[in-house]
Design an enzyme around this catalytic site. Sequence first.
Site, PDB file in Angstrom:
ATOM      1  N   GLU A 195       0.845  -1.197   0.000  1.00  0.00           N
ATOM      2  CA  GLU A 195       0.000   0.000   0.000  1.00  0.00           C
ATOM      3  C   GLU A 195       0.883   1.250   0.000  1.00  0.00           C
ATOM      4  O   GLU A 195       0.739   2.151   0.834  1.00  0.00           O
ATOM      5  CB  GLU A 195      -0.972   0.027   1.188  1.00  0.00           C
ATOM      6  CG  GLU A 195      -1.930  -1.140   1.213  1.00  0.00           C
ATOM      7  CD  GLU A 195      -1.297  -2.421   1.777  1.00  0.00           C
ATOM      8  OE1 GLU A 195      -0.531  -2.309   2.731  1.00  0.00           O
ATOM      9  OE2 GLU A 195      -1.562  -3.509   1.236  1.00  0.00           O
TER      10      GLU A 195
ATOM     11  N   GLU B 170      -2.742 -11.505  -3.927  1.00  0.00           N
ATOM     12  CA  GLU B 170      -3.639 -11.686  -2.780  1.00  0.00           C
ATOM     13  C   GLU B 170      -5.120 -11.633  -3.187  1.00  0.00           C
ATOM     14  O   GLU B 170      -5.956 -12.278  -2.565  1.00  0.00           O
ATOM     15  CB  GLU B 170      -3.347 -10.648  -1.695  1.00  0.00           C
ATOM     16  CG  GLU B 170      -3.545  -9.213  -2.152  1.00  0.00           C
ATOM     17  CD  GLU B 170      -3.111  -8.166  -1.117  1.00  0.00           C
ATOM     18  OE1 GLU B 170      -2.524  -8.533  -0.094  1.00  0.00           O
ATOM     19  OE2 GLU B 170      -3.377  -6.972  -1.352  1.00  0.00           O
TER      20      GLU B 170
END
Length: 673
Positions: free
Chosen positions: A448, A472
């Site tokens: 992120e 993911e």
Amino acid sequence: MLKPLALLLALAAPVYAQVRVVSPDGRNRVSVEIQQGRLYYSVQRDGRPLLLPSLLGFEFRGAPPLRDSLRLVDTSRTTFDEAWTQPWGEVRRVQDHHNELKVAVTETAPPARQFTVVFRVFNDGVGFRYEFPDQPNLKDFAVTDELTEFSMADDARAWWIPSNRPRLDRSEMLYSSSPVSVIDSIQTPLTMETRDGKTFVVIHEANLVDYARMFLSGPRMQSRTLRAALAPYADGTKVYGRTPFVTPWRTIQIADRATDLSPSLLGLKLNPPSVIPNTSWIKPMKYVGIWWGMHINTMTWSSGPKHGATTANTKRYIDFAAANGLGGVLVEGWNVGWDGDWIQNRNAFSFTRAYPDYDLAEVARYAHAKGVKLIVHNETSGGLENYERQIDSAYTLYQSLGLDAIKSGYVTDLVGEGHSHYGQYMVRHHRLVIEKAAQHGIMLDVHEPIHDTGERRTYPNMMSREGARGQEYNAWSSEGGNPPEHETILFFTRLLAGPMDFTPGIFDILIERGTGRPRRPDESRVRTTLAKQLALYVVLYSPLQMAADLPENYEHQPAFQFIRDVAVDWDTTRVLEGKIGDYVVVARRERNGSNWFIGAITDEEARTFDIPLSFLTPGRRYTAEIYADGPKANWLTNPLPVTISRRPVTAATRLHLALAAGGGTAIRIRRVD
Ligand code: NOJ
Ligand code: CA
């Protein structure tokens, strides 16, 4: 009496009506001019307009915009040609050859502020930035808008992810494609192809140090002008600064073919050289991790019966890594703070205290004894203040235990008092972390993150990051997983910014063996063949490259040999075939070795390729170890078959590759004489 030359200059006034600078090969040209007091730049390629006159300027809080009544006061030029060796990367050597033009302007009316725009024109594109000298009428300032435009001459086709959603999912969205005239607000790098298919353009930025991340706000219909849109503080301010001040570079990469876009080195050339004198401790590696189990719900980050990060489990992973020549083991969920809602409880994370069933010092000792690096996980949930409060003690602890790699995380949309996850507030945080990590001898893999703007040139410990939709999502996304075309877009978009920790290598494609139960049709799964998972190691560059599946899913799998063998640091990269969203074939030669690797991937279409191996050294003999989609392989109905074959090859060989729908081929070419 004026001398003839001076007379000529005086007569030619305004001598600065339009100033130009071209790339060393003469193909890219930037022109800068003032029209009705406003400053514009434009870009031509081979004499044809690529960017039409595009505005430059700023708006400030409490001061008039810096945009009008401008006059050119000075220009200067230099040429630069120098090469450097990267400590690690997709290529060993980078050549920075460019022509620079500095254009200084001033307001003709009060407050008579001044600034300079610096253009660097390379054969592979253009970079420009604003420089504000120290001056009486521009000291402390607050930018409310950067007015920089990118006015596309052509209604090019663009591949993009949006930037105007309330939740940006940390750039983890699927890509869309449309003409530039209809896009709205998007993230960079923005990759575009002109309608004649002859030119590829990528807009991005470089050297983002103390500024806000740049998005692009789209043209209103009928226009093709994109505008810089900076990520804001909670109060809407974009950037706080004080002169002297420089902005990040705005970059326009230009190529004739999609295959020429990668590796993208323009941004590295616009970052300062390394400030880390000794980089010998910075080493690319493959790693496994206590990670996928949490994403498929067989383990937890939190404490309890399914806690993944136990001392015993970690030792099992360390043993597995050591036995298979993988350099590292990532351990998530080792530290106190994961119980309950770990996104809400961001201030509860401790970065030094382990759960009672995880003996950090013992695990560090065990890893060290086995020659494996422990990668420490630091999920902040965006609690920057909580993290910064602990950073010195945490990094000191890790350093004392010989732990020199961190995977960090910022699962949040807003930080601090409601500032953008991408604003100056966050940029400053990331820079602090990079510097502290460098001081403590720590390599970074940031999830992120803010997009990569070439920081790794200055700080080679800033190795990899996520910043796009990774593997993911195949474990839990509501869309059922990433579509088969996803990675063929990533290669030409996100990966042009820099390395990505995509985490390839899921062998349990249907995610059944790991969970011990059949997958429901509505559940996510990996939407590739197994052979394509192997090919991703070559295609999606990362100096930290994960073998993402559970160790037990690699046992007794002959295809796992490719993951053991594949290199993570490259001397040379050649993109042999590629069409954005359709397919990519990449060949890379390992650093300090003579072996080559090829990765070929396709979208949902089956495809064949004939690949001349002319990049091999003539006169040498090699063996190609080929991991191809097996008989009747298909990502949807039959993803697992892999055929492994060996054959002698030379520089004169043409290899025929047959990729299944959603499939791929991975090849190691080993020199045998
Ligand atoms: C999101 C990251 O991308 C993922 O790799 C990690 O496991 C979780 N956050 C928890 O930190
Ligand atoms: Ca993520």
